[in-house]
Design a protein around this motif. Structure first.
Motif, PDB file in Angstrom:
ATOM      1  N   GLU A  14     153.960 -38.743  28.915  1.00 25.90           N
ATOM      2  CA  GLU A  14     152.789 -38.922  29.797  1.00 25.90           C
ATOM      3  C   GLU A  14     151.769 -39.885  29.195  1.00 25.90           C
ATOM      4  N   ASN A  15     152.074 -40.467  28.030  1.00 27.44           N
ATOM      5  CA  ASN A  15     151.113 -41.364  27.400  1.00 27.44           C
ATOM      6  C   ASN A  15     151.226 -42.784  27.935  1.00 27.44           C
ATOM      7  N   ASP A  16     150.104 -43.306  28.460  1.00 24.71           N
ATOM      8  CA  ASP A  16     150.119 -44.688  28.936  1.00 24.71           C
ATOM      9  C   ASP A  16     149.535 -45.620  27.870  1.00 24.71           C
ATOM     10  N   PRO A  44     147.581 -58.764  35.539  1.00 23.76           N
ATOM     11  CA  PRO A  44     146.421 -58.450  36.383  1.00 23.76           C
ATOM     12  C   PRO A  44     146.702 -57.391  37.451  1.00 23.76           C
ATOM     13  N   GLN A  45     147.956 -57.173  37.773  1.00 20.92           N
ATOM     14  CA  GLN A  45     148.238 -56.202  38.824  1.00 20.92           C
ATOM     15  C   GLN A  45     147.884 -54.782  38.404  1.00 20.92           C
ATOM     16  N   ASP A  46     148.196 -54.429  37.171  1.00 20.41           N
ATOM     17  CA  ASP A  46     148.031 -53.016  36.832  1.00 20.41           C
ATOM     18  C   ASP A  46     147.199 -52.753  35.578  1.00 20.41           C
ATOM     19  N   ASN A  73     154.182 -57.085  29.132  1.00 20.13           N
ATOM     20  CA  ASN A  73     153.220 -56.528  30.087  1.00 20.13           C
ATOM     21  C   ASN A  73     152.849 -55.142  29.587  1.00 20.13           C
ATOM     22  N   VAL A  74     151.870 -55.111  28.670  1.00 15.85           N
ATOM     23  CA  VAL A  74     151.589 -53.848  27.971  1.00 15.85           C
ATOM     24  C   VAL A  74     151.078 -52.761  28.917  1.00 15.85           C
ATOM     25  N   ASN A  75     150.537 -53.156  30.073  1.00 17.79           N
ATOM     26  CA  ASN A  75     150.022 -52.139  30.996  1.00 17.79           C
ATOM     27  C   ASN A  75     151.120 -51.213  31.492  1.00 17.79           C
ATOM     28  N   SER A  76     152.377 -51.651  31.400  1.00 16.14           N
ATOM     29  CA  SER A  76     153.478 -50.789  31.849  1.00 16.14           C
ATOM     30  C   SER A  76     153.935 -49.823  30.768  1.00 16.14           C
TER      31      SER A  76
END
Ligand code: SAH
Ligand code: SF4
Ligand code: F3S
Length: 448
Positions: free
Chosen positions: A208-210, A234-236, A200-203
Protein backbone atom coordinates in the motif's frame (compact mmCIF):
# COMPACT_ATOMS: atom_id res chain seq x y z
CA UNK A 1 44.21 -13.98 -11.70
CA UNK A 2 40.74 -12.42 -11.70
CA UNK A 3 39.39 -10.90 -14.90
CA UNK A 4 39.07 -7.14 -14.97
CA UNK A 5 35.99 -5.31 -16.16
CA UNK A 6 35.68 -1.81 -17.54
CA UNK A 7 32.23 -0.27 -18.14
CA UNK A 8 31.49 2.89 -20.09
CA UNK A 9 28.04 4.29 -19.45
CA UNK A 10 25.81 6.35 -21.78
CA UNK A 11 22.25 7.63 -21.44
CA UNK A 12 20.13 8.45 -18.43
CA UNK A 13 20.81 8.25 -14.72
CA UNK A 14 19.09 4.88 -14.58
CA UNK A 15 21.81 3.52 -16.82
CA UNK A 16 24.46 4.93 -14.48
CA UNK A 17 22.68 3.28 -11.55
CA UNK A 18 22.52 0.03 -13.53
CA UNK A 19 26.26 0.12 -14.14
CA UNK A 20 26.75 0.12 -10.37
CA UNK A 21 24.40 -2.87 -10.10
CA UNK A 22 26.32 -4.71 -12.84
CA UNK A 23 29.62 -4.03 -11.08
CA UNK A 24 28.04 -5.25 -7.82
CA UNK A 25 26.99 -8.52 -9.52
CA UNK A 26 30.38 -9.04 -11.16
CA UNK A 27 32.36 -8.25 -8.01
CA UNK A 28 30.33 -10.89 -6.15
CA UNK A 29 31.58 -13.39 -8.73
CA UNK A 30 35.20 -12.41 -8.20
CA UNK A 31 35.69 -9.95 -11.06
CA UNK A 32 37.74 -6.83 -10.44
CA UNK A 33 37.03 -3.32 -11.65
CA UNK A 34 39.73 -2.17 -14.11
CA UNK A 35 41.18 1.29 -13.51
CA UNK A 36 41.58 2.00 -17.20
CA UNK A 37 40.44 0.61 -20.48
CA UNK A 38 43.95 -0.68 -21.27
CA UNK A 39 43.90 -2.74 -18.12
CA UNK A 40 40.59 -4.50 -18.92
CA UNK A 41 39.84 -8.08 -20.02
CA UNK A 42 36.19 -7.26 -20.64
CA UNK A 43 34.92 -3.89 -21.92
CA UNK A 44 31.21 -3.28 -21.64
CA UNK A 45 29.29 -0.33 -23.07
CA UNK A 46 26.06 0.39 -21.19
CA UNK A 47 24.11 1.97 -24.00
CA UNK A 48 21.20 4.30 -24.73
CA UNK A 49 18.67 4.21 -27.60
CA UNK A 50 16.59 7.26 -26.80
CA UNK A 51 17.53 9.23 -29.94
CA UNK A 52 19.38 8.28 -33.10
CA UNK A 53 22.40 10.42 -32.19
CA UNK A 54 22.79 8.48 -28.91
CA UNK A 55 23.11 5.25 -30.90
CA UNK A 56 25.40 6.80 -33.52
CA UNK A 57 27.78 7.87 -30.78
CA UNK A 58 28.00 4.29 -29.54
CA UNK A 59 28.59 2.93 -33.03
CA UNK A 60 31.46 5.43 -33.30
CA UNK A 61 32.88 4.19 -30.02
CA UNK A 62 32.61 0.56 -31.14
CA UNK A 63 34.67 1.51 -34.19
CA UNK A 64 37.50 2.74 -31.92
CA UNK A 65 37.31 -0.32 -29.72
CA UNK A 66 37.60 -2.56 -32.77
CA UNK A 67 41.18 -1.31 -33.15
CA UNK A 68 41.92 -2.19 -29.55
CA UNK A 69 40.46 -5.65 -30.08
CA UNK A 70 42.58 -6.17 -33.18
CA UNK A 71 45.66 -5.57 -31.07
CA UNK A 72 44.38 -7.69 -28.20
CA UNK A 73 42.18 -10.49 -29.66
CA UNK A 74 41.41 -12.10 -26.27
CA UNK A 75 39.62 -8.92 -25.16
CA UNK A 76 35.83 -9.31 -24.79
CA UNK A 77 33.53 -6.52 -25.95
CA UNK A 78 29.94 -6.34 -24.83
CA UNK A 79 26.84 -4.20 -25.22
CA UNK A 80 24.54 -3.71 -22.23
CA UNK A 81 21.50 -1.49 -21.76
CA UNK A 82 18.84 -0.22 -24.11
CA UNK A 83 20.62 -0.80 -27.43
CA UNK A 84 21.20 -4.42 -26.45
CA UNK A 85 17.45 -4.77 -26.07
CA UNK A 86 16.53 -2.83 -29.19
CA UNK A 87 19.01 -4.31 -31.64
CA UNK A 88 19.70 -7.73 -30.15
CA UNK A 89 21.29 -10.06 -32.66
CA UNK A 90 21.93 -7.32 -35.22
CA UNK A 91 24.76 -6.17 -33.01
CA UNK A 92 26.41 -9.53 -33.15
CA UNK A 93 25.63 -10.35 -36.76
CA UNK A 94 26.29 -6.95 -38.29
CA UNK A 95 28.93 -5.65 -35.93
CA UNK A 96 30.91 -8.83 -35.64
CA UNK A 97 33.28 -7.46 -33.04
CA UNK A 98 30.72 -7.72 -30.25
CA UNK A 99 30.95 -10.84 -28.07
CA UNK A 100 28.16 -10.09 -25.63
CA UNK A 101 24.71 -8.51 -25.86
CA UNK A 102 22.92 -8.34 -22.52
CA UNK A 103 19.74 -6.34 -21.89
CA UNK A 104 18.70 -4.48 -18.71
CA UNK A 105 16.76 -7.35 -17.09
CA UNK A 106 19.43 -10.03 -17.60
CA UNK A 107 22.34 -8.59 -15.64
CA UNK A 108 22.11 -11.28 -12.96
CA UNK A 109 23.23 -13.79 -15.60
CA UNK A 110 25.99 -11.60 -17.00
CA UNK A 111 28.76 -13.71 -15.37
CA UNK A 112 27.39 -16.77 -17.24
CA UNK A 113 27.30 -14.89 -20.53
CA UNK A 114 30.86 -13.70 -19.98
CA UNK A 115 31.96 -17.32 -19.41
CA UNK A 116 30.22 -18.33 -22.64
CA UNK A 117 32.02 -15.57 -24.49
CA UNK A 118 35.40 -16.51 -22.98
CA UNK A 119 34.73 -19.98 -24.39
CA UNK A 120 34.48 -18.53 -27.88
CA UNK A 121 30.71 -18.33 -28.30
CA UNK A 122 28.44 -15.31 -28.28
CA UNK A 123 26.73 -14.45 -24.97
CA UNK A 124 23.22 -13.17 -25.67
CA UNK A 125 20.63 -12.39 -22.99
CA UNK A 126 17.86 -10.01 -23.97
CA UNK A 127 14.74 -11.27 -22.21
CA UNK A 128 12.71 -8.65 -20.39
CA UNK A 129 11.22 -9.50 -17.00
CA UNK A 130 8.04 -8.50 -15.20
CA UNK A 131 9.61 -8.91 -11.79
CA UNK A 132 13.37 -8.23 -11.81
CA UNK A 133 14.27 -5.25 -9.60
CA UNK A 134 17.77 -6.27 -8.38
CA UNK A 135 16.39 -5.57 -4.90
CA UNK A 136 18.97 -7.73 -3.15
CA UNK A 137 22.04 -6.62 -5.13
CA UNK A 138 24.40 -4.22 -3.43
CA UNK A 139 25.55 -1.76 -6.09
CA UNK A 140 29.26 -1.08 -6.35
CA UNK A 141 29.74 2.60 -5.42
CA UNK A 142 32.90 4.61 -4.91
CA UNK A 143 32.77 6.77 -1.77
CA UNK A 144 31.27 10.17 -2.44
CA UNK A 145 28.53 12.63 -1.61
CA UNK A 146 25.76 11.75 -4.05
CA UNK A 147 24.24 8.44 -5.01
CA UNK A 148 21.55 7.28 -7.43
CA UNK A 149 19.04 4.64 -6.36
CA UNK A 150 16.69 3.02 -8.88
CA UNK A 151 13.42 2.49 -7.05
CA UNK A 152 11.52 1.13 -10.00
CA UNK A 153 12.22 -0.18 -13.49
CA UNK A 154 10.44 -0.07 -16.83
CA UNK A 155 7.65 2.17 -18.05
CA UNK A 156 4.00 1.56 -18.92
CA UNK A 157 3.20 5.00 -20.32
CA UNK A 158 3.92 4.34 -23.99
CA UNK A 159 4.40 7.93 -25.08
CA UNK A 160 4.27 7.48 -28.84
CA UNK A 161 7.79 8.83 -29.50
CA UNK A 162 9.60 6.78 -26.85
CA UNK A 163 11.57 3.52 -26.96
CA UNK A 164 11.85 3.10 -23.19
CA UNK A 165 8.79 0.83 -22.75
CA UNK A 166 10.33 -1.46 -25.40
CA UNK A 167 13.89 -1.44 -24.07
CA UNK A 168 13.09 -1.50 -20.36
CA UNK A 169 9.85 -3.47 -20.28
CA UNK A 170 6.95 -3.24 -17.85
CA UNK A 171 6.85 -1.10 -14.75
CA UNK A 172 7.82 -2.71 -11.43
CA UNK A 173 8.83 -1.31 -8.05
CA UNK A 174 11.43 -2.29 -5.50
CA UNK A 175 10.37 -2.87 -1.90
CA UNK A 176 10.26 0.22 0.30
CA UNK A 177 12.23 -1.63 2.94
CA UNK A 178 15.17 -2.37 0.63
CA UNK A 179 15.34 1.22 -0.62
CA UNK A 180 15.27 2.60 2.93
CA UNK A 181 18.01 0.16 3.93
CA UNK A 182 20.14 1.35 1.02
CA UNK A 183 19.66 4.98 2.08
CA UNK A 184 20.66 3.98 5.62
CA UNK A 185 23.85 2.29 4.36
CA UNK A 186 24.72 5.34 2.26
CA UNK A 187 24.16 7.64 5.22
CA UNK A 188 26.54 5.52 7.32
CA UNK A 189 29.14 5.79 4.56
CA UNK A 190 28.90 9.59 4.67
CA UNK A 191 26.79 10.22 1.56
CA UNK A 192 24.87 13.50 1.73
CA UNK A 193 22.46 13.21 -1.17
CA UNK A 194 20.44 10.46 -2.83
CA UNK A 195 18.35 10.69 -5.97
CA UNK A 196 15.52 8.17 -6.27
CA UNK A 197 15.13 7.14 -9.90
CA UNK A 198 12.36 5.81 -12.10
CA UNK A 199 11.00 6.65 -15.56
CA UNK A 200 7.79 7.65 -13.82
CA UNK A 201 8.26 7.62 -10.06
CA UNK A 202 4.64 8.59 -9.40
CA UNK A 203 3.66 5.03 -10.33
CA UNK A 204 5.80 3.58 -7.54
CA UNK A 205 3.83 1.06 -5.51
CA UNK A 206 4.98 -1.45 -2.90
CA UNK A 207 1.93 -3.04 -1.23
CA UNK A 208 0.00 0.00 0.00
CA UNK A 209 3.04 2.29 -0.02
CA UNK A 210 3.08 4.87 -2.81
CA UNK A 211 5.92 7.16 -3.88
CA UNK A 212 5.08 9.81 -1.29
CA UNK A 213 5.40 7.14 1.42
CA UNK A 214 8.73 6.03 0.01
CA UNK A 215 10.07 9.60 -0.15
CA UNK A 216 9.05 10.29 3.42
CA UNK A 217 10.55 7.03 4.68
CA UNK A 218 13.85 7.88 2.94
CA UNK A 219 13.82 11.46 4.22
CA UNK A 220 13.46 10.26 7.83
CA UNK A 221 16.58 8.08 7.67
CA UNK A 222 18.98 11.01 8.00
CA UNK A 223 17.77 14.60 8.06
CA UNK A 224 21.24 15.73 7.01
CA UNK A 225 20.83 13.95 3.73
CA UNK A 226 19.17 15.59 0.77
CA UNK A 227 16.58 13.50 -1.06
CA UNK A 228 15.95 14.15 -4.74
CA UNK A 229 13.88 12.22 -7.26
CA UNK A 230 13.25 12.01 -10.98
CA UNK A 231 11.12 11.73 -13.18
CA UNK A 232 7.54 12.73 -12.39
CA UNK A 233 4.82 12.38 -15.00
CA UNK A 234 2.35 15.29 -15.03
CA UNK A 235 -0.63 12.97 -15.24
CA UNK A 236 -0.34 11.46 -11.80
CA UNK A 237 1.65 13.79 -9.58
CA UNK A 238 -0.47 13.61 -6.41
CA UNK A 239 -1.32 16.27 -3.83
CA UNK A 240 -0.01 13.87 -1.23
CA UNK A 241 3.40 13.95 -2.93
CA UNK A 242 3.41 17.76 -2.99
CA UNK A 243 2.57 17.92 0.73
CA UNK A 244 5.25 15.35 1.49
CA UNK A 245 7.85 17.52 -0.26
CA UNK A 246 6.62 20.60 1.59
CA UNK A 247 6.65 18.94 5.01
CA UNK A 248 10.14 17.40 4.84
CA UNK A 249 12.83 20.05 4.62
CA UNK A 250 15.46 17.60 3.36
CA UNK A 251 13.34 16.60 0.35
CA UNK A 252 14.52 19.07 -2.26
CA UNK A 253 12.10 21.66 -3.58
CA UNK A 254 12.78 20.71 -7.14
CA UNK A 255 10.50 18.84 -9.54
CA UNK A 256 11.49 17.63 -12.98
CA UNK A 257 8.16 17.66 -14.81
CA UNK A 258 8.57 17.05 -18.55
CA UNK A 259 5.97 18.94 -20.61
CA UNK A 260 7.26 17.84 -24.08
CA UNK A 261 5.01 20.29 -25.97
CA UNK A 262 2.73 23.26 -25.31
CA UNK A 263 0.10 22.17 -27.82
CA UNK A 264 -2.81 19.98 -26.74
CA UNK A 265 -3.07 18.53 -30.23
CA UNK A 266 0.58 17.42 -30.13
CA UNK A 267 0.29 16.18 -26.54
CA UNK A 268 -2.55 13.96 -27.65
CA UNK A 269 -0.57 12.61 -30.59
CA UNK A 270 2.26 11.95 -28.15
CA UNK A 271 -0.15 10.05 -25.84
CA UNK A 272 1.00 12.18 -22.92
CA UNK A 273 -2.50 11.87 -21.36
CA UNK A 274 -2.72 15.43 -19.98
CA UNK A 275 -3.66 18.82 -21.35
CA UNK A 276 -1.70 22.01 -20.99
CA UNK A 277 -4.45 23.37 -18.74
CA UNK A 278 -4.01 20.40 -16.40
CA UNK A 279 -0.24 20.88 -16.49
CA UNK A 280 -0.37 24.59 -15.68
CA UNK A 281 -2.86 23.99 -12.85
CA UNK A 282 -0.50 21.44 -11.42
CA UNK A 283 2.39 23.90 -11.49
CA UNK A 284 0.26 26.53 -9.79
CA UNK A 285 -0.89 24.11 -7.11
CA UNK A 286 2.68 22.92 -6.47
CA UNK A 287 3.84 26.52 -6.09
CA UNK A 288 1.15 27.15 -3.48
CA UNK A 289 1.88 24.00 -1.51
CA UNK A 290 5.70 24.19 -1.75
CA UNK A 291 6.88 27.80 -1.49
CA UNK A 292 10.03 28.36 -3.58
CA UNK A 293 9.67 25.12 -5.55
CA UNK A 294 11.54 25.09 -8.83
CA UNK A 295 10.79 23.17 -12.00
CA UNK A 296 12.74 21.74 -14.87
CA UNK A 297 11.35 20.09 -17.96
CA UNK A 298 11.97 18.16 -21.18
CA UNK A 299 10.84 19.54 -24.54
CA UNK A 300 10.75 17.95 -27.98
CA UNK A 301 10.89 20.18 -31.07
CA UNK A 302 9.46 19.02 -34.39
CA UNK A 303 7.21 16.09 -33.47
CA UNK A 304 5.27 14.88 -36.57
CA UNK A 305 2.72 17.44 -37.83
CA UNK A 306 4.00 20.16 -35.46
CA UNK A 307 3.02 23.53 -36.94
CA UNK A 308 4.43 26.96 -36.28
CA UNK A 309 1.39 27.56 -34.02
CA UNK A 310 2.12 24.42 -32.01
CA UNK A 311 5.71 25.58 -31.63
CA UNK A 312 4.56 29.02 -30.44
CA UNK A 313 2.35 27.27 -27.87
CA UNK A 314 5.46 25.52 -26.50
CA UNK A 315 7.30 28.85 -26.19
CA UNK A 316 4.21 30.26 -24.47
CA UNK A 317 4.15 27.51 -21.84
CA UNK A 318 7.85 28.08 -21.17
CA UNK A 319 7.15 31.77 -20.57
CA UNK A 320 4.25 30.99 -18.27
CA UNK A 321 6.02 28.40 -16.15
CA UNK A 322 9.47 30.01 -16.23
CA UNK A 323 11.42 26.80 -15.76
CA UNK A 324 14.70 26.85 -13.89
CA UNK A 325 16.13 24.47 -16.45
CA UNK A 326 15.20 22.38 -19.47
CA UNK A 327 16.49 19.46 -21.52
CA UNK A 328 15.59 20.20 -25.10
CA UNK A 329 15.66 17.82 -28.06
CA UNK A 330 14.87 17.50 -31.74
CA UNK A 331 12.35 14.76 -32.41
CA UNK A 332 14.08 11.57 -33.52
CA UNK A 333 11.94 8.77 -35.01
CA UNK A 334 12.45 5.44 -33.24
CA UNK A 335 11.58 2.21 -34.98
CA UNK A 336 8.85 0.21 -33.26
CA UNK A 337 7.19 3.20 -31.61
CA UNK A 338 3.74 4.44 -32.62
CA UNK A 339 5.08 7.79 -33.81
CA UNK A 340 7.44 5.94 -36.16
CA UNK A 341 4.39 5.16 -38.27
CA UNK A 342 3.55 8.88 -38.52
CA UNK A 343 5.40 10.76 -41.21
CA UNK A 344 8.47 12.60 -39.85
CA UNK A 345 7.27 15.64 -41.79
CA UNK A 346 8.98 18.54 -40.03
CA UNK A 347 12.15 19.19 -42.07
CA UNK A 348 15.39 18.97 -40.17
CA UNK A 349 16.25 22.65 -40.68
CA UNK A 350 12.85 23.61 -39.22
CA UNK A 351 13.43 21.33 -36.23
CA UNK A 352 16.85 22.93 -35.74
CA UNK A 353 15.41 26.44 -35.90
CA UNK A 354 12.61 25.66 -33.45
CA UNK A 355 14.98 23.92 -31.09
CA UNK A 356 17.31 26.92 -31.17
CA UNK A 357 14.44 29.25 -30.30
CA UNK A 358 13.47 27.02 -27.41
CA UNK A 359 17.08 26.94 -26.16
CA UNK A 360 17.47 30.72 -26.50
CA UNK A 361 14.25 31.37 -24.61
CA UNK A 362 15.23 28.99 -21.81
CA UNK A 363 18.62 30.67 -21.53
CA UNK A 364 16.97 34.08 -21.14
CA UNK A 365 14.57 32.73 -18.51
CA UNK A 366 17.37 30.97 -16.59
CA UNK A 367 19.42 34.16 -16.63
CA UNK A 368 16.51 36.27 -15.36
CA UNK A 369 15.62 33.76 -12.65
CA UNK A 370 19.22 33.65 -11.47
CA UNK A 371 19.44 37.46 -11.45
CA UNK A 372 16.40 37.50 -9.17
CA UNK A 373 18.42 35.51 -6.62
CA UNK A 374 21.05 38.25 -6.19
CA UNK A 375 20.96 39.44 -2.59
CA UNK A 376 19.22 36.23 -1.41
CA UNK A 377 20.70 33.55 0.84
CA UNK A 378 20.84 29.94 -0.32
CA UNK A 379 21.76 26.76 1.54
CA UNK A 380 24.50 24.98 -0.41
CA UNK A 381 25.92 21.47 -0.05
CA UNK A 382 29.68 21.86 -0.62
CA UNK A 383 30.76 19.40 -3.32
CA UNK A 384 34.39 20.38 -4.02
CA UNK A 385 36.59 22.98 -5.62
CA UNK A 386 35.11 25.01 -8.44
CA UNK A 387 36.06 23.84 -11.92
CA UNK A 388 38.09 26.96 -12.61
CA UNK A 389 40.04 27.60 -9.41
CA UNK A 390 41.16 25.94 -6.18
CA UNK A 391 40.55 29.24 -4.40
CA UNK A 392 36.81 28.69 -4.84
CA UNK A 393 34.40 26.00 -3.68
CA UNK A 394 31.29 24.86 -5.52
CA UNK A 395 28.09 23.16 -4.51
CA UNK A 396 24.39 23.08 -5.27
CA UNK A 397 21.29 24.62 -3.79
CA UNK A 398 18.21 22.70 -2.81
CA UNK A 399 16.79 23.70 -6.21
CA UNK A 400 19.82 22.16 -7.97
CA UNK A 401 21.62 25.37 -8.98
CA UNK A 402 25.42 25.47 -8.97
CA UNK A 403 26.91 28.08 -6.62
CA UNK A 404 30.58 29.14 -6.58
CA UNK A 405 32.08 30.95 -3.57
CA UNK A 406 35.53 31.70 -2.08
CA UNK A 407 36.90 28.88 0.08
CA UNK A 408 36.93 29.33 3.83
CA UNK A 409 39.39 27.69 6.24
CA UNK A 410 37.07 25.32 8.12
CA UNK A 411 34.61 24.47 5.36
CA UNK A 412 34.92 20.95 3.94
CA UNK A 413 33.26 18.86 1.25
CA UNK A 414 29.94 17.57 2.59
CA UNK A 415 29.24 20.63 4.77
CA UNK A 416 26.15 22.73 4.32
CA UNK A 417 26.78 26.48 4.19
CA UNK A 418 24.56 29.50 3.72
CA UNK A 419 25.77 31.59 0.79
CA UNK A 420 24.64 35.10 -0.03
CA UNK A 421 24.36 35.43 -3.83
CA UNK A 422 26.08 38.48 -5.34
CA UNK A 423 26.41 37.61 -9.04
CA UNK A 424 24.74 35.28 -11.54
CA UNK A 425 24.95 33.98 -15.09
CA UNK A 426 22.34 31.75 -16.75
CA UNK A 427 24.17 28.65 -15.52
CA UNK A 428 25.93 29.60 -12.27
CA UNK A 429 25.39 31.62 -9.10
CA UNK A 430 28.30 33.30 -7.26
CA UNK A 431 28.38 34.46 -3.63
CA UNK A 432 30.01 34.61 -0.20
CA UNK A 433 29.56 32.28 2.76
CA UNK A 434 27.39 33.84 5.43
CA UNK A 435 27.39 31.00 7.95
CA UNK A 436 27.66 27.29 8.52
CA UNK A 437 24.26 25.72 8.16
CA UNK A 438 22.76 22.87 10.15
CA UNK A 439 19.79 21.03 8.73
CA UNK A 440 18.79 19.72 12.15
CA UNK A 441 18.55 23.21 13.66
CA UNK A 442 16.58 24.51 10.73
CA UNK A 443 14.27 21.54 11.01
CA UNK A 444 13.59 22.29 14.65
CA UNK A 445 12.86 25.85 13.71
CA UNK A 446 10.44 24.64 11.06
CA UNK A 447 8.71 22.33 13.49
CA UNK A 448 7.92 24.88 16.25
N1 SAH B 1 10.62 9.01 -18.28
C1 SAH B 1 11.04 10.31 -18.46
C2 SAH B 1 12.22 10.51 -19.38
C3 SAH B 1 12.34 9.70 -20.59
S1 SAH B 1 13.61 10.01 -21.72
C4 SAH B 1 9.84 11.13 -18.86
O1 SAH B 1 8.79 10.64 -19.09
O2 SAH B 1 9.99 12.31 -18.90
C5 SAH B 1 14.03 11.70 -21.52
C6 SAH B 1 13.48 12.61 -22.55
O3 SAH B 1 13.95 12.31 -23.83
C7 SAH B 1 11.99 12.63 -22.71
O4 SAH B 1 11.34 13.33 -21.70
C8 SAH B 1 11.82 13.27 -24.05
O5 SAH B 1 11.78 14.67 -23.95
C9 SAH B 1 13.09 12.87 -24.77
N2 SAH B 1 12.82 11.89 -25.82
C10 SAH B 1 12.35 10.63 -25.67
N3 SAH B 1 12.18 10.05 -26.87
C11 SAH B 1 12.55 10.95 -27.81
C12 SAH B 1 12.59 10.94 -29.24
N4 SAH B 1 12.21 9.88 -29.92
N5 SAH B 1 13.03 12.06 -29.85
C13 SAH B 1 13.42 13.14 -29.15
N6 SAH B 1 13.40 13.21 -27.81
C14 SAH B 1 12.97 12.13 -27.14
FE1 SF4 C 1 9.21 7.35 -22.31
FE2 SF4 C 1 6.88 8.44 -21.72
FE3 SF4 C 1 7.80 6.38 -20.28
FE4 SF4 C 1 8.96 8.76 -20.11
S1 SF4 C 1 6.87 8.28 -19.50
S2 SF4 C 1 9.98 6.79 -20.32
S3 SF4 C 1 8.81 9.55 -22.16
S4 SF4 C 1 7.18 6.31 -22.43
FE1 F3S D 1 18.48 5.87 -22.87
FE2 F3S D 1 17.49 3.64 -22.02
FE3 F3S D 1 17.79 5.66 -20.37
S1 F3S D 1 17.05 4.58 -23.94
S2 F3S D 1 17.50 7.40 -21.68
S3 F3S D 1 19.41 4.57 -21.36
S4 F3S D 1 16.17 4.17 -20.33
Amino acid sequence: MNSKIYIETYGCQMNFADTEIVLGILKNKGYEVANSIDDADVILLNTCSIRDNAEQRIYGRLGNLKNLKNQKPELLLGILGCMAERLRKDLIEEKKIVDLVVGPDEYRRLPEYIDIAFNGEKGIGVRLSRTETYDDIEPHREDGLSAWISVMRGCDKFCTFCVVPFTRGRERSRSLQSVVQEVQNLSERGFKEVTLLGQNVNSYLDCENDFADLLEACAKVDRNMRIRFTTSHPQDLSDKLLYTIAENSNICNYIHLPVQSGSNRILELMNRTYTIEHYLNLIEKARKIIPGVSFSTDIIAGFPTETWQDHLATLEVMKQVRYDGAYMFKYSPREGTKAYRMEDDVPDEVKTKRLQEIIDLQQTISYQKNQELIGKEEVVLVEGFSRKSDEFLAGRTDTNKVVVFPKFYNIAVGDYVTVKINKATSATLFGEIVENFSFKESLNLKCV
